[in-house]
Motif scaffolding. Structure first.
Motif, mmCIF file in Angstrom:
data_model
loop_
_atom_site.group_PDB
_atom_site.id
_atom_site.type_symbol
_atom_site.label_atom_id
_atom_site.label_comp_id
_atom_site.label_asym_id
_atom_site.label_seq_id
_atom_site.Cartn_x
_atom_site.Cartn_y
_atom_site.Cartn_z
ATOM 1 N N GLU A 1 -25.315 61.670 -18.838
ATOM 2 C CA GLU A 1 -25.188 63.179 -18.299
ATOM 3 C C GLU A 1 -26.100 63.441 -17.198
ATOM 4 O OE1 GLU A 1 -24.857 66.851 -20.714
ATOM 5 O OE2 GLU A 1 -27.116 66.557 -20.713
ATOM 6 N N VAL A 2 -25.652 63.597 -15.905
ATOM 7 C CA VAL A 2 -26.407 63.480 -14.520
ATOM 8 C C VAL A 2 -26.325 64.898 -13.939
ATOM 9 C CG1 VAL A 2 -26.673 62.588 -12.485
ATOM 10 C CG2 VAL A 2 -25.893 61.145 -14.348
ATOM 11 N N ASP A 3 -27.529 65.573 -13.391
ATOM 12 C CA ASP A 3 -27.706 66.728 -12.771
ATOM 13 C C ASP A 3 -27.481 66.587 -11.286
ATOM 14 O OD1 ASP A 3 -29.909 65.800 -11.801
ATOM 15 O OD2 ASP A 3 -31.117 67.190 -12.677
ATOM 16 N N ALA B 1 -23.014 66.531 -14.577
ATOM 17 C CA ALA B 1 -21.442 65.552 -14.424
ATOM 18 C C ALA B 1 -21.486 64.681 -15.624
ATOM 19 C CB ALA B 1 -21.590 64.746 -13.261
ATOM 20 N N ARG B 2 -20.563 64.542 -16.328
ATOM 21 C CA ARG B 2 -20.403 63.528 -17.576
ATOM 22 C C ARG B 2 -19.074 62.873 -17.496
ATOM 23 N NH1 ARG B 2 -21.151 68.520 -19.540
ATOM 24 N NH2 ARG B 2 -23.342 69.041 -20.300
ATOM 25 N N ARG C 1 -30.549 63.196 -11.436
ATOM 26 C CA ARG C 1 -31.542 62.595 -12.726
ATOM 27 C C ARG C 1 -30.353 62.472 -13.930
ATOM 28 N NH1 ARG C 1 -35.483 67.482 -10.733
ATOM 29 N NH2 ARG C 1 -33.448 68.504 -11.399
ATOM 30 N N LEU C 2 -30.964 61.355 -14.678
ATOM 31 C CA LEU C 2 -30.459 61.090 -15.985
ATOM 32 C C LEU C 2 -30.829 62.274 -16.865
ATOM 33 C CD1 LEU C 2 -28.328 59.263 -17.511
ATOM 34 C CD2 LEU C 2 -30.032 58.054 -17.889
ATOM 35 N N LEU C 3 -29.934 63.057 -17.492
ATOM 36 C CA LEU C 3 -30.313 63.898 -18.474
ATOM 37 C C LEU C 3 -30.214 63.534 -19.906
ATOM 38 C CD1 LEU C 3 -29.032 67.105 -16.801
ATOM 39 C CD2 LEU C 3 -31.274 66.477 -16.694
ATOM 40 N N GLU D 1 -22.023 60.318 -8.536
ATOM 41 C CA GLU D 1 -21.108 60.627 -7.459
ATOM 42 C C GLU D 1 -20.453 62.062 -7.696
ATOM 43 O OE1 GLU D 1 -18.716 57.391 -6.959
ATOM 44 O OE2 GLU D 1 -20.166 56.040 -6.242
ATOM 45 N N ASP D 2 -19.895 62.195 -9.089
ATOM 46 C CA ASP D 2 -19.387 63.358 -9.452
ATOM 47 C C ASP D 2 -20.111 64.577 -9.207
ATOM 48 O OD1 ASP D 2 -17.198 65.090 -10.388
ATOM 49 O OD2 ASP D 2 -18.265 64.904 -12.441
#
Length: 129
Positions: free
Chosen positions: A46-48, A34-35, A52-54, A84-85
Motif C-alpha cells: 500500500e503506497v501513498d 495504490a495497492r 511512502r510505503l503504508l 507508479e500507479d
C-alpha cells in the motif's frame, strides 16, 4: 480603533483563498493510495501519493513458497508498480479540469468589489489634536 485599508483587506482575502486551495490540494493528495499486487500475486503493498510505503500484505505461506531473493524481487516489483500507479493517480487528480479552482483574477475582482471605492484611506500615525 482604526480600520483596515481596503488593499490590505483584499490581500488578506487572497491569502485566505490560497490557504483554502492548498488545503484542498493536500486533501486530494492524501486520499490517493495504490495497492498493486506483485507478479506472483502473493504480495500487495500500500503506497501513498508521496511514494511512502503504508502497508505490506503477504499472503499466508508466502515466505515458505519463495526463497529470499524471489521474495525480495516480488516485494520490490509490487512496490515499484504501486508507486507508479500512485503517481498516475496523483497526476490525474491534480490535472483534472473538474478540480480547477476559479481564476485568481475573478476572486480578486470579487474581493475588491466588496470594498467601497469612494471610502477614504484611514490615517495612520498620531491622531490630530
Amino acid at each position: 480603533m482604526r480600520e483596515i485599508h481596503p488593499n490590505v483587506r483584499t490581500a488578506l482575502g487572497m491569502a485566505r483563498e490560497l490557504r483554502h486551495r492548498i488545503a484542498d490540494m493536500r486533501e486530494r493528495a492524501d486520499e490517493i493510495v495504490a495497492r498493486r499486487p506483485s507478479p506472483s500475486g502473493l504480495v500487495i503493498p500500500e503506497v501513498d501519493a508521496m511514494g511512502r510505503l503504508l502497508g505490506l500484505y503477504l499472503a499466508p505461506g508466502t515466505c515458505a513458497r519463495l526463497d529470499n531473493r524471489e521474495l525480495a524481487a516480488d516485494i520490490m516489483a509490487a512496490i515499484t508498480e504501486s508507486t507508479e500507479d500512485a503517481r498516475r493517480q496523483y497526476d490525474i487528480a491534480m490535472n483534472n479540469t473538474d478540480n480547477l479552482p476559479r481564476p485568481l483574477a475573478e476572486v480578486m475582482r470579487e474581493l475588491r468589489a466588496g470594498t467601497e471605492p469612494d471610502r477614504q484611506v484611514p490615517k495612520f500615525g498620531k491622531a490630530e489634536q
